[in-house]
Enzyme design. Structure first.
Site, PDB file in Angstrom:
ATOM      1  N   LYS A 175       0.869  -1.178   0.000  1.00 26.51           N
ATOM      2  CA  LYS A 175       0.000   0.000   0.000  1.00 26.51           C
ATOM      3  C   LYS A 175       0.906   1.228   0.000  1.00 26.51           C
ATOM      4  CE  LYS A 175      -4.096   1.909   0.317  1.00 26.51           C
ATOM      5  NZ  LYS A 175      -5.178   1.786  -0.667  1.00 26.51           N
ATOM      6  N   ASP A 233      -1.919 -11.853   6.322  1.00 23.89           N
ATOM      7  CA  ASP A 233      -2.865 -12.549   7.199  1.00 23.89           C
ATOM      8  C   ASP A 233      -4.253 -12.532   6.561  1.00 23.89           C
ATOM      9  OD1 ASP A 233      -3.897 -13.816   9.378  1.00 23.89           O
ATOM     10  OD2 ASP A 233      -3.768 -12.106  10.735  1.00 23.89           O
TER      11      ASP A 233
END
Ligand code: NAI
Length: 337
Positions: A175, A233
């Site tokens: 990001k 995750d």
């Protein structure tokens, strides 16, 4: 010579699926000696310590562990035992392969290996509350630590994995458009390492939000994916969902001196003690462990038997649309072996 492996049955459905996995490995003739140890809620109840020294010593000595899911209290209580184990043994890469085992779903050709940086990012554990006036929890701050060293290890592991497993492409997920420093560093390191593999492994990068959409729309385009801890995750559970759910998703935590193999799923409190959990993910994690120990043919044989049982459809657990118990599913795999 028999290899000694630390075995942590874990909490919730852990003991049931561990038992099933051990029976399958025994039936396949794996030459393993189990050093049984406790961790998580079961260890906290018995020794007042979720990670007893005996468990840590056992992993240190054996360097290989197979672990059931461990309960972590949400938002309070002791810190995640899984995070602590990763930290204690410097398990910097989390490897989660996912390919379609249960056919007839939305996708037929998904075959993705997600490699997640396992020690840093938002899960580094630097968190605190900030007091303002008389409110001790007026704000909370969590630090997302990204280091060049940590990024290099995880990303290089992903490229090496691609080379040794004959994979064609690595996609780095980040990001960096918003988090220009931390995520930017991870991307910068990825671009540098990719140059070392030019001509051997293709490289691309994706912004995590676009990646989430692409994974749902067209997952076949991805091969090896490498990302930071939190994104890994989340995306690994998403990828498990593309290929038949958490019941068939294994994971490996790799470090320089130890490796811990586990199912991606948790303790499944809603079905704990009912004998209906799918042991598939832990059995497949045990196969990753056999690969790691160099016993690849046996691992392949067990995977083959598991795939055959699922293809046949007579003994599927409830999460796979069947009605077989944990034990019946394991027995069917053993019969195929
Ligand atoms: P979960 O993975 O335990 O359960 C999510 C859903 O998937 C539930 O409906 C459950 O029944 C189902 N499920 C999971 N594994 C299954 C299996 N083998 N067969 C059939 N159905 C299965 O996630 P949840 O509920 O968020 O977490 C429960 C506990 O597990 C928490 O204490 C959490 O901290 C812990 N956890 C531990 C992990 C580990 O030790 N590696 C990983 C994830 C969660």
């Amino acid at each position: 010579m028999s290899t000694t492996v630390t075995l942590i049955p874990g909490d919730g459905i852990g003991p049931d699926i561990t038992e099933a996995t051990v029976r399958v490995l025994d039936a396949a003739g794996a030459d393993l000696t189990w050093d049984r140890q406790l961790a998580g809620a079961s260890a906290a109840a018995r020794f007042n310590d979720p990670i007893p020294d005996a468990t840590l010593d056992s992993i240190k000595k054996n360097r290989v562990a197979l672990k059931g899911p461990l309960e972590t209290p949400v938002g309070e209580g002791y810190r995640s035992v899984n995070v602590a184990l990763r930290r204690s043994f410097d398990l910097y890469a989390n490897v989660r392969p996912a390919h379609v085992i249960l056919h007839g779903g939305r996708f037929e050709k998904v075959d993705i290996v997600l490699i997640r940086e396992n020690l840093e990012g938002l899960y580094y554990g630097a968190e605190h509350y900030i007091r303002i006036a008389d409110d001790p929890k007026a704000a909370a701050e969590s630090v997302a630590l990204i280091t060049r060293y940590g990024s290099e290890r995880a990303i290089r592991y992903a490229f090496e994995y691609a080379v040794t497993h004959g994979r064609r492409k690595v996609t780095l997920v980040h990001k960096a458009n918003i988090l220009k420093f931390s995520q930017g560093l991870f991307l910068e390191v990825g671009r540098e390492i990719a140059r070392d593999y030019a001509g051997r492994v293709q490289f691309e990068d994706r912004i995590v939000d676009a990646m989430a959409m692409q994974l749902v729309l067209k997952p076949e385009q991805f091969d090896v994916v490498v990302t930071t801890n939190l994104f890994g995750d989340i995306l690994s559970d998403l990828i498990s969902g593309l290929v038949g759910g958490l019941g068939l998703a294994p994971g490996a935590n790799i470090g320089p001196n130890a490796a811990i193999f586990e199912a991606v799923h948790g303790t499944a409190p809603d079905i704990a003690g009912k004998g209906v959990a799918n042991p598939g993910a832990l059995i497949l994690a045990a196969c990753l462990m056999l690969d790691h120990l160099g016993d690849t043919q046996r691992a392949e044989r067990i995977r083959h038997a598991l795939h055959a049982v699922i293809d046949e459809g007579k003994f599927r657990t409830r999460d796979l649309g069947g009605s077989a118990s944990t034990r019946e599913f394991a027995d069917a795999i053993i019969a195929k072996l």
